[in-house]
Design a protein around this motif. Structure first.
Motif, PDB file in Angstrom:
ATOM      1  N   VAL A   1     -49.457 -32.264  -5.598  1.00  0.00           N
ATOM      2  CA  VAL A   1     -48.854 -32.800  -6.823  1.00  0.00           C
ATOM      3  C   VAL A   1     -48.833 -31.739  -7.913  1.00  0.00           C
ATOM      4  N   GLU A   2     -49.945 -31.041  -8.090  1.00  0.00           N
ATOM      5  CA  GLU A   2     -50.030 -30.002  -9.116  1.00  0.00           C
ATOM      6  C   GLU A   2     -49.032 -28.877  -8.851  1.00  0.00           C
ATOM      7  N   SER A   3     -48.864 -28.514  -7.587  1.00  0.00           N
ATOM      8  CA  SER A   3     -47.908 -27.458  -7.251  1.00  0.00           C
ATOM      9  C   SER A   3     -46.485 -27.892  -7.557  1.00  0.00           C
ATOM     10  N   PHE A   4     -46.170 -29.143  -7.241  1.00  0.00           N
ATOM     11  CA  PHE A   4     -44.815 -29.620  -7.539  1.00  0.00           C
ATOM     12  C   PHE A   4     -44.553 -29.672  -9.039  1.00  0.00           C
ATOM     13  N   LEU A   5     -45.546 -30.093  -9.815  1.00  0.00           N
ATOM     14  CA  LEU A   5     -45.371 -30.145 -11.266  1.00  0.00           C
ATOM     15  C   LEU A   5     -45.092 -28.749 -11.821  1.00  0.00           C
ATOM     16  N   GLY A   6     -45.887 -27.771 -11.393  1.00  0.00           N
ATOM     17  CA  GLY A   6     -45.658 -26.408 -11.857  1.00  0.00           C
ATOM     18  C   GLY A   6     -44.345 -25.836 -11.358  1.00  0.00           C
ATOM     19  N   TYR A   7     -43.965 -26.180 -10.131  1.00  0.00           N
ATOM     20  CA  TYR A   7     -42.700 -25.721  -9.545  1.00  0.00           C
ATOM     21  C   TYR A   7     -41.499 -26.233 -10.341  1.00  0.00           C
ATOM     22  N   SER A   8     -41.645 -27.415 -10.962  1.00  0.00           N
ATOM     23  CA  SER A   8     -40.522 -28.035 -11.671  1.00  0.00           C
ATOM     24  C   SER A   8     -40.376 -27.562 -13.106  1.00  0.00           C
ATOM     25  N   LEU A   9     -41.416 -26.979 -13.695  1.00  0.00           N
ATOM     26  CA  LEU A   9     -41.396 -26.687 -15.128  1.00  0.00           C
ATOM     27  C   LEU A   9     -40.347 -25.672 -15.568  1.00  0.00           C
ATOM     28  N   PRO A  10     -39.994 -24.644 -14.776  1.00  0.00           N
ATOM     29  CA  PRO A  10     -38.984 -23.701 -15.279  1.00  0.00           C
ATOM     30  C   PRO A  10     -37.612 -24.318 -15.495  1.00  0.00           C
ATOM     31  N   LEU A  11     -37.307 -25.407 -14.798  1.00  0.00           N
ATOM     32  CA  LEU A  11     -36.019 -26.097 -14.904  1.00  0.00           C
ATOM     33  C   LEU A  11     -34.863 -25.147 -14.599  1.00  0.00           C
ATOM     34  N   ASP A  12     -35.061 -24.308 -13.599  1.00  0.00           N
ATOM     35  CA  ASP A  12     -33.966 -23.490 -13.088  1.00  0.00           C
ATOM     36  C   ASP A  12     -33.223 -24.278 -12.014  1.00  0.00           C
ATOM     37  N   GLN A  13     -32.239 -23.664 -11.382  1.00  0.00           N
ATOM     38  CA  GLN A  13     -31.415 -24.385 -10.427  1.00  0.00           C
ATOM     39  C   GLN A  13     -32.214 -24.888  -9.229  1.00  0.00           C
ATOM     40  N   VAL A  14     -33.222 -24.112  -8.809  1.00  0.00           N
ATOM     41  CA  VAL A  14     -34.021 -24.511  -7.644  1.00  0.00           C
ATOM     42  C   VAL A  14     -34.943 -25.674  -7.994  1.00  0.00           C
ATOM     43  N   SER A  15     -35.699 -25.554  -9.088  1.00  0.00           N
ATOM     44  CA  SER A  15     -36.621 -26.634  -9.458  1.00  0.00           C
ATOM     45  C   SER A  15     -35.855 -27.889  -9.866  1.00  0.00           C
ATOM     46  N   GLY A  16     -34.671 -27.732 -10.474  1.00  0.00           N
ATOM     47  CA  GLY A  16     -33.874 -28.902 -10.812  1.00  0.00           C
ATOM     48  C   GLY A  16     -33.418 -29.654  -9.583  1.00  0.00           C
ATOM     49  N   ALA A  17     -33.103 -28.911  -8.494  1.00  0.00           N
ATOM     50  CA  ALA A  17     -32.734 -29.580  -7.247  1.00  0.00           C
ATOM     51  C   ALA A  17     -33.911 -30.391  -6.702  1.00  0.00           C
ATOM     52  N   GLY A  18     -35.138 -29.879  -6.876  1.00  0.00           N
ATOM     53  CA  GLY A  18     -36.310 -30.640  -6.460  1.00  0.00           C
ATOM     54  C   GLY A  18     -36.475 -31.918  -7.264  1.00  0.00           C
TER      55      GLY A  18
ATOM     56  N   ILE B   1     -39.587 -32.948 -18.597  1.00  0.00           N
ATOM     57  CA  ILE B   1     -40.344 -31.694 -18.643  1.00  0.00           C
ATOM     58  C   ILE B   1     -41.612 -31.844 -19.489  1.00  0.00           C
ATOM     59  N   PRO B   2     -41.567 -32.424 -20.705  1.00  0.00           N
ATOM     60  CA  PRO B   2     -42.831 -32.635 -21.429  1.00  0.00           C
ATOM     61  C   PRO B   2     -43.831 -33.486 -20.652  1.00  0.00           C
ATOM     62  N   ARG B   3     -43.340 -34.495 -19.932  1.00  0.00           N
ATOM     63  CA  ARG B   3     -44.257 -35.335 -19.164  1.00  0.00           C
ATOM     64  C   ARG B   3     -44.852 -34.571 -17.987  1.00  0.00           C
ATOM     65  N   LEU B   4     -44.040 -33.792 -17.306  1.00  0.00           N
ATOM     66  CA  LEU B   4     -44.566 -32.994 -16.205  1.00  0.00           C
ATOM     67  C   LEU B   4     -45.549 -31.941 -16.704  1.00  0.00           C
ATOM     68  N   PHE B   5     -45.274 -31.370 -17.863  1.00  0.00           N
ATOM     69  CA  PHE B   5     -46.169 -30.365 -18.425  1.00  0.00           C
ATOM     70  C   PHE B   5     -47.533 -30.969 -18.749  1.00  0.00           C
ATOM     71  N   THR B   6     -47.532 -32.176 -19.322  1.00  0.00           N
ATOM     72  CA  THR B   6     -48.803 -32.850 -19.621  1.00  0.00           C
ATOM     73  C   THR B   6     -49.601 -33.095 -18.347  1.00  0.00           C
ATOM     74  N   GLY B   7     -48.916 -33.541 -17.306  1.00  0.00           N
ATOM     75  CA  GLY B   7     -49.618 -33.751 -16.046  1.00  0.00           C
ATOM     76  C   GLY B   7     -50.107 -32.462 -15.427  1.00  0.00           C
ATOM     77  N   HIS B   8     -49.332 -31.374 -15.603  1.00  0.00           N
ATOM     78  CA  HIS B   8     -49.666 -30.101 -14.974  1.00  0.00           C
ATOM     79  C   HIS B   8     -50.853 -29.403 -15.635  1.00  0.00           C
ATOM     80  N   VAL B   9     -50.979 -29.515 -16.956  1.00  0.00           N
ATOM     81  CA  VAL B   9     -52.039 -28.767 -17.649  1.00  0.00           C
ATOM     82  C   VAL B   9     -53.221 -29.639 -18.063  1.00  0.00           C
ATOM     83  N   LEU B  10     -53.081 -30.964 -18.008  1.00  0.00           N
ATOM     84  CA  LEU B  10     -54.180 -31.831 -18.456  1.00  0.00           C
ATOM     85  C   LEU B  10     -54.651 -32.794 -17.370  1.00  0.00           C
ATOM     86  N   LEU B  11     -53.754 -33.672 -16.918  1.00  0.00           N
ATOM     87  CA  LEU B  11     -54.175 -34.772 -16.059  1.00  0.00           C
ATOM     88  C   LEU B  11     -54.663 -34.284 -14.691  1.00  0.00           C
ATOM     89  N   VAL B  12     -53.790 -33.628 -13.931  1.00  0.00           N
ATOM     90  CA  VAL B  12     -54.166 -33.216 -12.580  1.00  0.00           C
ATOM     91  C   VAL B  12     -55.258 -32.140 -12.592  1.00  0.00           C
TER      92      VAL B  12
END
Length: 464
Positions: free
Chosen positions: A175-192, A225-236
């Motif tokens: 879960v943590e890896s996916f959250l970090g993978y999604s944060l750049p919001l580039d074409q690859v992470s957006g497809a995820g 993105i703000p929600r994923l960032f909160t999960g990536h740096v705080l919750l998980v």
């Protein structure tokens, strides 16, 4: 005058040595005095002395768990640096940075900050790549450690709780890896993220509400993105920080290390080096080695060059877009499942994404409760501190190999697009071949492994 003459005749090296000895002696006496006063008040020596002499076995396979622990430490250190420059916002800005191909292009602020972090902040790209490689090492080490524990029977009583916490750590790491993978919001992470939206929408009855809750509206929304960032740096990370000491330190310390059944070892005897200074020196050196290897990968191995992908555009898609390797099995399952839909009580069920999720969830649940399932069928309720070689438990080994083979085929299927283009294999026969392999390869792997393990056990137990 005589004293001055003798001092002048004394070599400088000896005088320096005498001064250092006097200072060192004073420091040692002060340290012993402080430690003695603390011990008088806290009584720590009697409690710490047996703990410092606790024995730790020395086998290379035990280092797999330490690699995961040290990779997590590198992730925390580099992630702290990255948070100073990353902006978790989906507001649209015009890029005016150093990369000329994207200058003047409208993009989310999150992607713009990753570009600036990578190309304008001193050491930013190195930190990003070390962080990414540390995540790869973290997940890979957990997978490898779990396989070592499974194939050697280290999950048996009394270590069921260690197994359960290890499975929880694997889930949180993914879960943590996916959250970090999604944060750049580039074409690859957006497809995820688009894939996640499709999986949520496939959930019967409540799928639409789940998608609205995550994205704050129609995909992609403006809050994900703000929600994923909160999960990536705080919750998980908070959950990981709580489970890692429990799994890697507390449970191992209380239950003691398992050991391989070599000569002179028994269920009630531990062979190894003491925690201090043997294990402390070894683990400190291994931490530096792990950090050095990850840093080398970060310095010389380019990973996730987001400036080549461009910002995410929902209308754009690429056949070559693939997730990181540890999510390949999920992408492969979606590629192999036909896009079937059925109507049940007025509701349309999309079996294409739903069935793979149910199958993978079932397999994950079976892995979680396997220690209890094996104990139910074998009746083994004794405590086990000695490990088993894979050939000592042929059925378990065959199940494990079949399990790994199943996920290996799914992982291979995630690269079906690349196989189609590079090997000139027509896509439809390729998908059907992979579907057949998904059903046949695990059964074949089970039969071959069971036969080889039984033959190996018989040869080892045969007299002479």
């Amino acid at each position: 005058m005589a004293r001055s003459a003798r001092s002048a005749r004394t070599p400088l090296r000896e005088r320096v040595r005498a001064v250092n000895a006097a200072v060192g002696g004073a420091s040692a006496r002060a340290g012993r005095g402080t430690a003695g006063r603390l011990d008088d008040r806290l009584g720590m020596s009697r409690a710490l002395r047996p703990q410092l002499r606790k024995l730790f076995p020395d086998h290379w396979s035990f280092l797999l768990g330490e690699i995961a622990l040290y990779s997590f430490a590198v992730l925390v250190l580099t992630g702290t640096f990255l948070t100073f420059f990353y902006r978790p916002s989906m507001d649209v800005v015009v890029h005016q940075g150093a990369y000329p191909q994207l200058r003047g292009l409208a993009m989310p602020e999150a992607y713009d900050s990753v570009l600036r972090l990578s190309l304008e902040v001193r050491g930013g790209l190195l930190m990003r790549q070390i962080h990414h490689w540390a995540a790869v090492f973290f997940v890979l080490a957990i997978f490898s450690h779990l396989m070592r524990v499974f194939f050697t029977g280290a999950f048996r009583r009394p270590r069921e709780l260690s197994w359960l916490t290890g499975i929880a750590l694997l889930a949180l790491a993914l879960v943590e890896s996916f959250l970090g993978y999604s944060l750049p919001l580039d074409q690859v992470s957006g497809a995820g993220l688009r894939m996640v939206d499709g999986l949520l929408l496939a959930v019967p009855v409540v799928g639409t509400y789940l998608s609205l809750f995550l994205f704050g509206g129609e995909f992609p929304g403006d809050v994900v993105i703000p929600r994923l960032f909160t999960g990536h740096v705080l919750l998980v990370p908070g959950l990981l920080a709580a489970l890692v000491p429990l799994h890697a330190l507390a449970l191992v310390w209380v239950q003691k290390h398992s050991e391989f059944p070599l000569r002179g070892r028994s269920e009630d005897q531990v062979v190894g080096g003491p925690f201090y200074p043997f294990f402390i020196a070894k683990t400190a050196a291994f931490f530096l080695f792990t950090f050095g290897v990850i840093a080398l990968f970060g310095a010389f191995g380019s990973v996730n060059p987001v400036w080549l992908y461009g910002p995410y555009t929902p209308a754009a898609a690429s056949q070559e877009t693939q997730p990181d390797w540890y999510f390949g099995f999920l992408d492969g399952a979606l590629r192999l499942m036909p896009g079937w839909d059925v109507n049940v009580l007025g509701h349309t069920l999309s079996l294409g994404p739903l069935v793979p999720m149910l199958v993978l969830g079932l397999l994950f649940a079976l892995l979680t409760f396997y220690p209890f399932i094996e104990r139910r069928f074998t009746g083994g309720r004794d405590w086990h501190h000695l490990l088993q070689y894979p050939s000592d438990a042929p059925v378990r080994t065959a199940i494990g190999v079949a399990y790994v083979t199943f996920f290996a085929v799914l992982w291979l299927a995630s690269g079906a697009g690349s196989l189609h283009h590079r090997l000139a294999i027509p896509p439809e026969p390729l998908i059907w071949a992979l579907r057949a392999a998904l059903l046949l390869a695990p059964a074949l792997a089970y039969g071959v492994t069971l036969s080889l393990a039984r033959r190996r056990r018989h040869r080892r137990n045969s007299p002479g």
